[in-house]
Design an enzyme around this catalytic site. Structure first.
Site, PDB file in Angstrom:
ATOM      1  CG  HIS A   1      36.025  37.829  37.143  1.00  0.00           C
ATOM      2  ND1 HIS A   1      34.900  37.143  37.512  1.00  0.00           N
ATOM      3  CD2 HIS A   1      36.859  37.777  38.206  1.00  0.00           C
ATOM      4  CE1 HIS A   1      35.038  36.702  38.753  1.00  0.00           C
ATOM      5  NE2 HIS A   1      36.227  37.059  39.195  1.00  0.00           N
TER       6      HIS A   1
ATOM      7  CG  ASP B   1      40.215  36.133  40.782  1.00  0.00           C
ATOM      8  OD1 ASP B   1      39.031  36.499  40.635  1.00  0.00           O
ATOM      9  OD2 ASP B   1      40.526  35.021  41.262  1.00  0.00           O
TER      10      ASP B   1
ATOM     11  CG  HIS C   1      36.516  32.624  38.342  1.00  0.00           C
ATOM     12  ND1 HIS C   1      37.756  33.167  38.100  1.00  0.00           N
ATOM     13  CD2 HIS C   1      36.058  33.236  39.471  1.00  0.00           C
ATOM     14  CE1 HIS C   1      38.041  34.061  39.033  1.00  0.00           C
ATOM     15  NE2 HIS C   1      37.022  34.128  39.884  1.00  0.00           N
TER      16      HIS C   1
ATOM     17  NE  ARG D   1      39.575  35.093  45.679  1.00  0.00           N
ATOM     18  CZ  ARG D   1      39.285  35.995  44.749  1.00  0.00           C
ATOM     19  NH1 ARG D   1      38.279  35.798  43.917  1.00  0.00           N
ATOM     20  NH2 ARG D   1      39.985  37.095  44.644  1.00  0.00           N
TER      21      ARG D   1
HETATM   22  C1  SIN Z   1      35.204  34.837  42.601  1.00  0.00           C
HETATM   23  O1  SIN Z   1      36.317  34.497  42.997  1.00  0.00           O
HETATM   24  O2  SIN Z   1      35.067  35.629  41.681  1.00  0.00           O
HETATM   25  C2  SIN Z   1      34.005  34.204  43.239  1.00  0.00           C
HETATM   26  C3  SIN Z   1      33.890  32.790  42.866  1.00  0.00           C
HETATM   27  C4  SIN Z   1      32.760  32.112  43.554  1.00  0.00           C
HETATM   28  O3  SIN Z   1      32.274  32.627  44.582  1.00  0.00           O
HETATM   29  O4  SIN Z   1      32.337  31.074  43.093  1.00  0.00           O
END
Ligand code: SIN
Length: 270
Positions: free
Chosen positions: A104, A106, A243, A258
């Site tokens: 996806h 974000d 990702h 994050r």
């Molecule tokens: C995400 O931001 O979708 C998760 C990415 C991750 O935990 O590697």
């Protein structure tokens, strides 16, 4: 491309580079920031190792790229922290799911999706696992046939945040093919999690074309796979990448934080 202050080692032909010779616990020079910007734009996702950063350090890095934003959804998988810009991404033996298991970008359901996200993991599973895959939507677009590129041009798709985060999350319409605001290069802008339908096509045709595009975007040919170590960072350009987080480490712990950088405008048609 020449870099004087940092080292930049590509990790695959289409996407990803590991950055060295930089200490993210300290403010960076203008030259370092300029070189990081170039590496980010060129490689679409950049990785750092051995950076024991605080929230302030992570926020300072993000702000070199623009104002920080906050998550548009009410995700219950990642959690808020006492800092409005920082979300906690923590998984352990009690987890029943992790965030981002499908490819996806974000919050593409937002009218102006985030420019990028910076994930810092301080703790990783002891026996490996928990890698993140990144896919270049430039490379995915470039590999389409000329006829398919023409067919997709001018179409739009609905990105529905309620599919992922439930009621109250935005629903937005974006072009199927977008143009990166810095490079001007074309990108396929649909993804597994958020894209509900292609608006201008009859239902079955739209469904099949969307399925084709999503399978195409998810092909390993335009991906790289980042193997986390403790205190690594991944910083991705949300405007041209997808990702996917791989959850193969239960019941072990993977834990980090994050932040996201605000986008500057709605995705523009390519
Ligand atoms: C995400 O931001 O979708 C998760 C990415 C991750 O935990 O590697």
């Amino acid at each position: 491309m020449n870099y004087e202050t940092i080292t930049v080692e590509p990790v695959s032909p289409h996407i990803g580079a590991e950055i060295g010779n930089v200490d993210l616990t300290r403010p960076l020079s203008n030259k370092q920031v300029e070189e990081l910007h170039r590496a980010f734009i060129q490689h679409q996702v950049i990785f750092f190792r051995d950076q024991k950063i605080s929230f302030d350090d992570q926020i300072r890095l993000g702000r070199y790229f623009g104002p920080l934003g906050s998550h548009v959804g009410k995700s219950t998988i990642s959690k808020t922290t006492d800092n409005p810009y920082v979300r906690k991404f923590h998984y352990d033996e009690k987890s029943t799911q992790v965030s981002g298991e499908n490819f996806h970008s974000d919050q593409s359901c937002a009218e102006i999706p985030p420019l990028g996200s910076i994930l810092y993991n301080h703790t990783v599973p002891p026996d490996g696992g928990g890698d993140t895959m990144f896919a270049s939507m430039y490379a995915a677009y470039d590999a389409l046939s000329p006829r398919m590129k023409t067919y997709l041009s001018g179409l739009t798709a609905t990105h529905d945040g309620t599919r992922v985060f439930g009621p109250g999350t935005p629903v937005s319409v974006h072009p199927v093919i977008t143009k990166h605001p810095v490079t001007g290069k074309k990108v396929i802008y649909v993804n597994t999690d958020f894209t509900a339908k292609i608006n201008e096509l009859p239902a079955l045709e739209g469904e099949r074309v969307l399925r084709f595009l999503i399978d195409h975007c998810n092909k390993p040919e335009w991906t790289c796979r980042f193997r986390w170590r403790a205190h690594s960072i991944a910083f991705w350009d949300n405007r041209c990448t997808h990702h996917k987080a791989i959850w193969d480490y239960w019941p072990n712990v993977r834990s980090g934080y994050r932040i996201q950088i605000e986008g500057t405008a709605p995705p523009e048609a390519g």
